[in-house]
Enzyme design. Structure first.
Site, short mmCIF file in Angstrom:
data_model
loop_
_atom_site.label_atom_id
_atom_site.label_comp_id
_atom_site.label_asym_id
_atom_site.label_seq_id
_atom_site.Cartn_x
_atom_site.Cartn_y
_atom_site.Cartn_z
N HIS A 1 0.86 -1.18 0.00
CA HIS A 1 -0.01 0.07 0.09
C HIS A 1 0.80 1.28 0.03
O HIS A 1 2.07 1.02 0.68
CB HIS A 1 -1.03 0.08 1.17
CG HIS A 1 -1.82 0.93 1.53
ND1 HIS A 1 -1.58 2.16 1.93
CD2 HIS A 1 -3.14 1.01 1.28
CE1 HIS A 1 -2.86 3.15 2.07
NE2 HIS A 1 -3.79 2.32 1.39
N ASP B 1 3.39 -4.18 7.84
CA ASP B 1 2.40 -3.49 7.78
C ASP B 1 0.99 -4.68 7.88
O ASP B 1 0.78 -5.61 7.06
CB ASP B 1 2.15 -2.97 6.40
CG ASP B 1 1.00 -2.06 6.12
OD1 ASP B 1 -0.07 -2.33 6.95
OD2 ASP B 1 0.90 -1.52 4.96
N GLN C 1 -4.06 -5.21 6.87
CA GLN C 1 -5.36 -5.98 6.31
C GLN C 1 -5.06 -7.51 7.16
O GLN C 1 -5.94 -8.18 6.75
CB GLN C 1 -5.09 -6.04 5.15
CG GLN C 1 -5.23 -4.94 4.31
CD GLN C 1 -6.61 -4.37 4.25
OE1 GLN C 1 -7.83 -4.90 4.69
NE2 GLN C 1 -6.79 -2.99 3.80
N LYS D 1 -10.33 -0.52 10.55
CA LYS D 1 -10.49 -1.69 9.91
C LYS D 1 -10.96 -3.03 10.64
O LYS D 1 -11.08 -3.99 10.13
CB LYS D 1 -9.15 -2.09 8.94
CG LYS D 1 -8.88 -0.98 8.15
CD LYS D 1 -7.84 -1.38 7.18
CE LYS D 1 -7.13 -0.19 6.35
NZ LYS D 1 -7.73 0.65 5.41
N CYS E 1 -4.96 2.46 -3.73
CA CYS E 1 -3.61 3.00 -3.07
C CYS E 1 -2.47 2.10 -3.26
O CYS E 1 -1.67 1.78 -2.41
CB CYS E 1 -3.72 3.42 -1.64
SG CYS E 1 -4.91 4.52 -0.86
#
Ligand code: C6P
Length: 406
Positions: free
Chosen positions: A119, A198, A201, A224, A365
Site C-alpha cells: 500500500h 504492515d 489487512q 479496519k 492506493c
C-alpha cells in the site's frame, strides 16, 4: 459459518440502511453496537483527559485507556504493553518509524527492501527517505498468481540491507505473505535487518502473533477491525523503541522539562505526545473484546468459505477476470476483479451503488502494483465477519446488471 443473523443484529447500520450490501471492509469496517456504546459512554460519562487529572473521571478515563493497551498486547501477543503505542493509524505508525528509526539508521550506503504489493503507506515513506538521503530501495516482485517470488527474497538481501518493509496481507490482491518464513530467511542472511510489517489487512482477519512472526515493528489501524477511526497501533520491540528518539515533542511525552533540556517519558508515552484520541482507543478496546468473543479463527474460516463461494460464482459468470492467488490458504477475503468487457471499474461501482452494493474501484492506493499488473483500475469487493453468501449472490446479480446496462 458464523451466525451472521445474530452478528448483523450487533451492527446498527444494517437497521439504518435497507437492503445494504457492504463489501468495502478493507477500506473501513462497520462498527458494532458495543464499540459505539463504549465511545458514547466515554463522552457521556467520563470525558476527561488521561494522565492529567487526579479526580475520579480522569482516573477512570486513564484506566480504561490503559486497559486497551493491555488488550492490544494480548491480542497480538506483544511481550509487554510498553511495546504498544497508540497513534492515529497505520500510516502514521510507518511514518513514525521512517522519521525516527529510519533517519537514524539508514544512510546513503544503506538498502531498504520492500515489495510490489505494498500500500502507498508502506511505500512512499521509504521512497521519500531514499530521495532525501541517497539510499537504495529494492523491490521484491510477484509471480503471475500474485504471490511474492520467494527466491528473490534471499537474493535481494545483502549486508547493506537495513530494513525490510513488508505487508502481511495485500489490500488489493488479498495475498497473504508467508511472513514467518520470509523473516526467518531474511534474518538468516543478515541478522541485523529490521523488519517492519504492515498488518493493516491482517489484524482484522487472522490471528496475529508478533513474537512468533519474528518481526521488529508491526502496525495496524483500528478502523479496519471494528474500531473507531483515528486510533491505530505501532508495536515495536522494546529495545528498539527504547533507543529511538521521540517523533513529536510536547505534552505528555516528557518526564521533566528545564529551560535548556528535556527528559522524555518512558515507553510507551515517549511516543504519544499531546492529548490522544481517547474515545477512539477506548472504542478499539471494545472492538478487540468483540473480535475475541467471536474468535479470530472463526472469522478467518468464515471469510475463507465466503471467498470460495464468491470465486465459484464469479467464475461461472464468465464476465469477470479475478486477480490474486487461487488457494484459500494463501489469500484473504479480498476479491479483486475487472470486467472482460473492459467496462471502467468506476462505472461498475456506480451501478452497484444504485443497487445498494458498496465496493471500491480505482487503484486502492497500490499504483505500483497496478502498474505491475498492467491495469490502471480494478474493482474490489472485500469481505468481513458480517458478510453472507446472500451478499455474494447480490454482487453476482449486480454484475449481471452491469453487463446488461453497459
Ligand atoms: N487501505 C484500502 O481501501 P490507514 O489509512 O493508515 O488506516 O491505513 C493505511 C493502509 C496501510 N496498509 C494497508 C495494507 C492498507 O490496506 C491501508 C489502508 C485502505 O485498502 C484505504 S486506502
Amino acid at each position: 459459518m458464523l451466525n451472521t443473523t445474530t452478528i448483523k443484529k450487533d451492527f446498527p447500520i444494517f437497521r439504518n440502511q435497507q437492503d445494504f450490501v457492504y463489501l468495502d471492509s478493507a477500506a473501513m469496517s462497520l462498527k458494532p453496537r458495543s464499540v459505539i456504546d463504549a465511545v458514547e459512554a466515554y463522552y457521556e460519562q467520563y470525558s476527561a483527559n488521561v494522565f492529567r487529572g487526579i479526580y475520579k473521571i480522569s482516573e477512570k478515563a486513564t484506566k480504561i485507556y490503559e486497559q486497551t493497551r493491555e488488550k492490544v498486547a494480548v491480542f497480538i501477543n506483544a511481550k509487554s504493553e510498553k511495546e504498544v503505542i497508540f497513534l492515529r493509524n497505520s500510516t502514521e505508525a510507518i511514518n513514525l518509524v521512517a522519521y525516527t528509526w529510519g533517519r537514524t539508521h539508514i544512510d546513503k550506503k544503506s538498502e531498504i527492501v520492500t515489495t510490489i504489493l505494498e500500500h502507498h503507506s508502506n511505500f512512499v515513506p521509504w521512497q521519500q527517505l531514499i530521495i532525501e538521503n541517497g539510499a537504495v530501495l529494492k523491490i521484491i516482485n510477484i509471480d503471475e498468481s500474485g504471490k511474492l517470488i520467494l527466491d528473490q527474497v534471499g537474493q535481494i538481501i545483502t549486508k547493506k540491507t537495513k530494513l525490510l518493509a513488508i505487508t502481511y496481507v495485500s489490500n488489493a490482491l488479498g495475498t497473504i505473505n508467508p511472513l514467518r518464513e520470509i523473516i526467518k530467511e531474511v534474518k538468516r542472511k543478515n541478522s541485523d535487518i529490521i523488519v517492519l510489517v504492515d498488518g493493516a489487512q491482517a489484524v482484522p482477519h487472522i490471528k496475529v502473533d508478533v513474537q512468533d512472526l519474528g518481526c521488529d515493528f508491526f502496525v495496524f489501524s483500528g478502523q479496519k477491525m471494528l474500531g473507531p477511526t483515528g486510533a491505530g497501533v505501532l508495536w515495536g520491540r522494546e529495545e528498539l523503541l527504547e533507543e529511538m528518539s521521540p517523533f513529536l515533542f510536547g505534552g505528555e511525552m516528557i518526564k521533566e522539562v528545564y529551560l535548556d533540556r528535556t527528559v522524555f517519558a518512558d515507553l510507551p508515552h515517549k511516543f504519544e505526545a499531546g492529548t490522544p484520541h481517547i474515545a477512539g482507543v477506548i472504542g478499539l478496546g471494545a472492538a478487540i473484546d468483540y473480535l475475541t468473543q467471536i474468535g479470530m479463527d472463526q472469522i478467518r474460516l468464515h471469510e475463507k468459505k465466503l471467498y470460495s463461494y464468491a470465486q465459484e460464482k464469479l467464475r461461472k459468470l464468465d464476465t469477470v477476470v479475478l486477480y490474486g492467488p487461487n488457494s484459500q490458504e494463501e489469500r484473504s477475503g479480498v476479491i479483486l476483479f475487472t470486467m472482460k468487457s473492459a467496462v471502467h471499474p468506476h462505472d461498475v461501482a456506480q451501478i452497484l451503488d444504485e443497487l445498494n452494493i458498496c465496493v471500491r474501484s480505482g487503484h486502492h492506493c497500490t499504483m505500483p502494483l497496478h502498474e505491475r499488473l498492467d491495469l490502471s483500475s480494478t474493482i474490489r469487493a472485500s469481505l468481513y465477519l458480517y458478510n453472507t453468501m446472500d451478499d455474494i449472490d447480490k454482487l453476482v446479480k449486480g454484475l449481471q446488471r452491469v453487463d446488461e446496462v453497459l
